[in-house]
Write an enzyme that holds these catalytic residues in place. Sequence first.
Site, PDB file in Angstrom:
ATOM      1  N   GLU A   1       5.868 -16.383  -5.764  1.00 40.18           N
ATOM      2  CA  GLU A   1       4.584 -15.892  -6.289  1.00 40.18           C
ATOM      3  C   GLU A   1       4.143 -14.644  -5.549  1.00 40.18           C
ATOM      4  O   GLU A   1       4.266 -14.582  -4.328  1.00 40.18           O
ATOM      5  CB  GLU A   1       3.507 -16.980  -6.086  1.00 40.18           C
ATOM      6  CG  GLU A   1       3.860 -18.299  -6.709  1.00 40.18           C
ATOM      7  CD  GLU A   1       3.111 -19.474  -6.062  1.00 40.18           C
ATOM      8  OE1 GLU A   1       2.040 -19.263  -5.468  1.00 40.18           O
ATOM      9  OE2 GLU A   1       3.632 -20.599  -6.151  1.00 40.18           O
TER      10      GLU A   1
ATOM     11  N   CYS B   1     -29.197  19.661   5.938  1.00 40.34           N
ATOM     12  CA  CYS B   1     -30.543  20.251   5.883  1.00 40.34           C
ATOM     13  C   CYS B   1     -31.366  19.969   7.129  1.00 40.34           C
ATOM     14  O   CYS B   1     -32.479  20.432   7.260  1.00 40.34           O
ATOM     15  CB  CYS B   1     -31.285  19.777   4.644  1.00 40.34           C
ATOM     16  SG  CYS B   1     -31.798  18.057   4.748  1.00 40.34           S
TER      17      CYS B   1
ATOM     18  N   LYS C   1       1.845 -12.308  -3.490  1.00 37.16           N
ATOM     19  CA  LYS C   1       0.777 -12.669  -2.551  1.00 37.16           C
ATOM     20  C   LYS C   1      -0.399 -11.730  -2.762  1.00 37.16           C
ATOM     21  O   LYS C   1      -0.373 -10.565  -2.369  1.00 37.16           O
ATOM     22  CB  LYS C   1       1.281 -12.579  -1.112  1.00 37.16           C
ATOM     23  CG  LYS C   1       0.240 -13.026  -0.104  1.00 37.16           C
ATOM     24  CD  LYS C   1       0.866 -13.147   1.280  1.00 37.16           C
ATOM     25  CE  LYS C   1      -0.102 -13.740   2.282  1.00 37.16           C
ATOM     26  NZ  LYS C   1      -1.285 -12.945   2.514  1.00 37.16           N
TER      27      LYS C   1
ATOM     28  N   TYR D   1     -20.687 -18.972 -31.888  1.00 36.63           N
ATOM     29  CA  TYR D   1     -20.685 -19.313 -30.465  1.00 36.63           C
ATOM     30  C   TYR D   1     -22.134 -19.364 -29.949  1.00 36.63           C
ATOM     31  O   TYR D   1     -22.554 -20.302 -29.285  1.00 36.63           O
ATOM     32  CB  TYR D   1     -19.864 -18.267 -29.698  1.00 36.63           C
ATOM     33  CG  TYR D   1     -19.782 -18.528 -28.219  1.00 36.63           C
ATOM     34  CD1 TYR D   1     -18.790 -19.350 -27.696  1.00 36.63           C
ATOM     35  CD2 TYR D   1     -20.705 -17.967 -27.337  1.00 36.63           C
ATOM     36  CE1 TYR D   1     -18.716 -19.606 -26.341  1.00 36.63           C
ATOM     37  CE2 TYR D   1     -20.638 -18.222 -25.979  1.00 36.63           C
ATOM     38  CZ  TYR D   1     -19.641 -19.034 -25.487  1.00 36.63           C
ATOM     39  OH  TYR D   1     -19.569 -19.293 -24.142  1.00 36.63           O
TER      40      TYR D   1
END
Length: 674
Positions: free
Chosen positions: A116, A418, A118, A38
């Site tokens: 589907e 502090c 959401k 690659y």
Amino acid sequence: MKHSPEIKKRVLELHKLINLHSHNYHSLDTPTIEDQEYDALFKELLELESNYEDLKYSHSPTQRVGDKPLDGFKKVEHLAPMLSLDNAFDSEDMLDFNKRVLERLLEDKFVQYSCEPKLDGIAVNLSYRNGNLEKATTRGDGKVGEDITHNIKTLNSIPLSLIDKRNSYPDFIEIRGEVFIRKEDFVLANKEAEIKGEKTFANPRNAAAGSLRQLDPAIAASRPLNFFAHGIGYIEIGEFELPKTQSALLKLYNSWGLPVNPLASIAPDIEGCQSYFLDISKKRDTLPYEIDGVVFKVDSLEKQISLGQVSRAPRWAIARKFPAEVGITIVKNISFQVGRVGSITPVAEFEPVNIGGVVVSHASIHNFDEIERLDVREKDTVRIKRAGDVIPQIISVDISKRKKGSRKIKMPEICPSCRCLLVKPEGEAILRCTAGESCPAQKIESFIHFVSRNALNIDGLGERIIELLVEKGLVSNFSDLFKLEQEDLLGLEGFAEKSAANLISSIETSKATTLPRFIYSLGIREVGEATALNLALNFKEIPNLLKASEEDLLDINDIGPVASNYITEFFTQERNKNLIEDLMRLGVNPKSIEVNNDNMLSSQSVVITGSFNSIARSQLKEELIRVGARVTSSVSSKTDFLVAGDKPGSKLSKAQDLNITVLDEEAVLKILNT
Ligand code: IVH
């Protein structure tokens, strides 16, 4: 230089090859080529592009991370508006929606829907011309969005060129979808940001939005962004034939190499939608990403066109939202907490309220700007949202219930611990205390980190005890812990003979730690567990680390200039050198981790999943690294072994599908001990 037709052909061929292998690797988790091959293809393309400037296309795989940050975002008008959705909150709303659809379509008794999840992410539009990614934009106001092409190109799962064997695409297509961050990655990213002293995000959605709204693509590239395609905008179809349904469109997208949600499905009618909704509601908490409902779309694209839209939402789709996990309560007070590296976080404490079965009484407010945006004040009535695994959030303030005389919360000027002056670095939303160790709160936080599970792992030394020890002056720096005696503890609230003896004994046990844990425990900025392990493997012993120069550190993979600077700064400070010396003198003895190369697991790629009985997961990981195994997080065909404990989850089935050898706890420990 002028190129020949052969060279152009080779460049385009290289695009194809690289895109295909990259898709197989990043989206399908099934690499089809060795890494070196690659890299060679990639190098060849880079060389051709540097020799022939006109062959350097903006959709080339070499252009995933552009080199320069932009000066500003370009506004882009969408060719087709990006609509929003009408909401349904119960089954009655759903039946009404279905009725409206049927009435408009006249002839139908029922209609098929694409169902589907959401996703709670960021809507984006991807424009592909002749199959090549040309532009990516945010939704903006639905008509005009912002150009985020430079950031979108860094998402490895989004193809720069669509993949199709017959090279057949519409001339131009706008593909719509959602960019999101997984819950787990969100928590990790925030932890990492915390360690680095950077800004954290309130929820996964904000993290995704924040990553896309960056001018420098390197930032988006470093964030774990994902994408699911779910819709279509403007299209110039050309010779191409579009599918007839939304569900087929999703399949087409998937075949082009675009990720689509695997839970998308078809319901033959509205009853089917109702059961899909129940099914997804049950799965919701186990999903790796956040969803806020389910979207139902009339499946036939032709019917969608005939139904059309009203104002900003289509008539053919609806979002059935989950009942909000929201509660109403009253803010008791707002205080400011100091983190380990000094970041100041506002925290609201409120009357306990039960939200979806969990009692909530605190919310961290993201930063001071968020207090101003909400204008939240003490005694205010607020709406609180609890989302999945994420910390509760104040969504809004009910101003009508505000008590008379209430006062705006003022930005603190001094550290609550502090009392030193706080600073707000230019352009940052975070207020910071820069007193470091001399700030008691930061000191306590660094002790908490020092003894935490993945650091020295001192059992029984919780936050409250650390506070007591610091308050009473019994410990001031880490080495004082190892000087504690049983009598010192007996004087403290909550300690008896036995508990005091136990704590002394766990402090004693922690002395035999490992080098990576020890380095991590020191709380050096930018040094998380992975970096600590890297440092331990490379420097082997503390004296080497003390001597390391920035150049030595930069030679190590994964350590950049910022981290190397913090690391050398830490180890050159006299105070820290003395601390390390004291710790050693008191018997803290971090064992170096040697890579033992002749174990069966040496050089093997190993994934760990589930929980273990006789060894902590982090320790198991360390032991594996020590024998030279590469421990990675996701199972792919490159994985050699899966180590599966109890409740292994989906990684186990994936490994079985890929025929990967699975080791149980007993087997892996046996191999590690050989
Ligand atoms: S379709 C015309 N499908 O929800 C239809 N949207 O409230 C427009 N969303 O802006 C959107 N998942 O960002 C659609 N499967 C899905 C979705 C989805 C999430 C978002 C989207 C949209 C918003 C509308």
